[in-house]
Every structure is written in structure tokens, then in C-alpha cells.
Write an enzyme that holds these catalytic residues in place. Sequence first.
Site, short mmCIF file in Angstrom:
data_model
loop_
_atom_site.label_atom_id
_atom_site.label_comp_id
_atom_site.label_asym_id
_atom_site.label_seq_id
_atom_site.Cartn_x
_atom_site.Cartn_y
_atom_site.Cartn_z
N HIS A 12 -2.30 32.73 1.45
CA HIS A 12 -3.11 33.89 1.10
C HIS A 12 -4.21 34.13 2.12
O HIS A 12 -4.42 35.25 2.57
CB HIS A 12 -3.72 33.71 -0.29
CG HIS A 12 -4.45 34.93 -0.76
ND1 HIS A 12 -5.76 35.18 -0.42
CD2 HIS A 12 -4.04 35.97 -1.52
CE1 HIS A 12 -6.13 36.33 -0.95
NE2 HIS A 12 -5.10 36.83 -1.63
N ALA A 74 2.66 29.62 -7.25
CA ALA A 74 3.58 30.29 -8.17
C ALA A 74 3.93 31.67 -7.64
O ALA A 74 3.29 32.20 -6.72
CB ALA A 74 2.95 30.40 -9.55
N HIS A 78 1.49 38.91 -5.32
CA HIS A 78 1.70 38.99 -3.88
C HIS A 78 3.14 38.63 -3.51
O HIS A 78 3.76 39.29 -2.67
CB HIS A 78 0.76 38.04 -3.13
CG HIS A 78 -0.66 38.48 -3.11
ND1 HIS A 78 -1.06 39.74 -2.72
CD2 HIS A 78 -1.79 37.83 -3.43
CE1 HIS A 78 -2.36 39.85 -2.79
NE2 HIS A 78 -2.84 38.69 -3.23
#
Length: 128
Positions: A12, A74, A78
Site C-alpha cells: 500500500h 487480505a 484495493h
Amino acid sequence: MSNAHAVVLFGHGARDPEWARPMRRTRDHLHTLAPGLRVELAFLEFMTPTLDEAIAALVHDGVRHITVVPMFIAQGGHLKSDVPRLIGAARERHVGCEIALAQAVGEADGVIAAMAEYALASSGASAA
């Protein structure tokens, strides 16, 4: 292009550069396991390179097979929408290059087992 393979560890991203330390450690461990394998880091936001930049650099260097490994716990929003869109765009830009998307690392059975073992060890309890 060659038949070279590469892995992109995709996370991320965060404003704090130390956030990526586990990804760098994973990259370093991969280099130990497979010294000839090219391993790059890429980020969705806040950090560089982006996924597109990492893939473009690999393709520029002649890599033909790229596996993107999402370093997510998980399959959230996104991974359900943003990442498939990014991978699709990369495939369109780099025709002739195989770009595969692995499952989220946190959903792999071995990773789940390792997290459970770590939680158990951290708790001070013993296995049944």
C-alpha cells in the site's frame, strides 16, 4: 525480451519510510533463496516506485515474466478493484510480457499458519 523472471512485492505504502522495512526484509530474504531472481518493491500510494514504474523498469531491462505479489493481509477494496485495473493497464502497455497477479500474501495458507504460530508463541500459551 529475455525469458528472465522477476517478482514485484507490491504494498500500500505509507508516509513513514520505515513502514516498508518488512517488505525490504522480504526482498532480501528472496534474494537469499533465489540469488538470480530480480525482486523489486512497488507501492500504491505515498511511496515510490509505483507499480507502473516498477513494471516499466523491469520490461525496459528485458524481463518478460513478472509476478506481482500483493503484500496485503487480505483481499480488500484495493485488491478487488484498484490492483486488477493497474495490472490490466500494465498488460496493455507491455504486450508480449507476462504479468501475473498472485493472491494477497496474507491469504496464503503458509502465511496464515505462520501468523497463527507467531500469535500462539506471543501469547505464552501452548498448543493443544
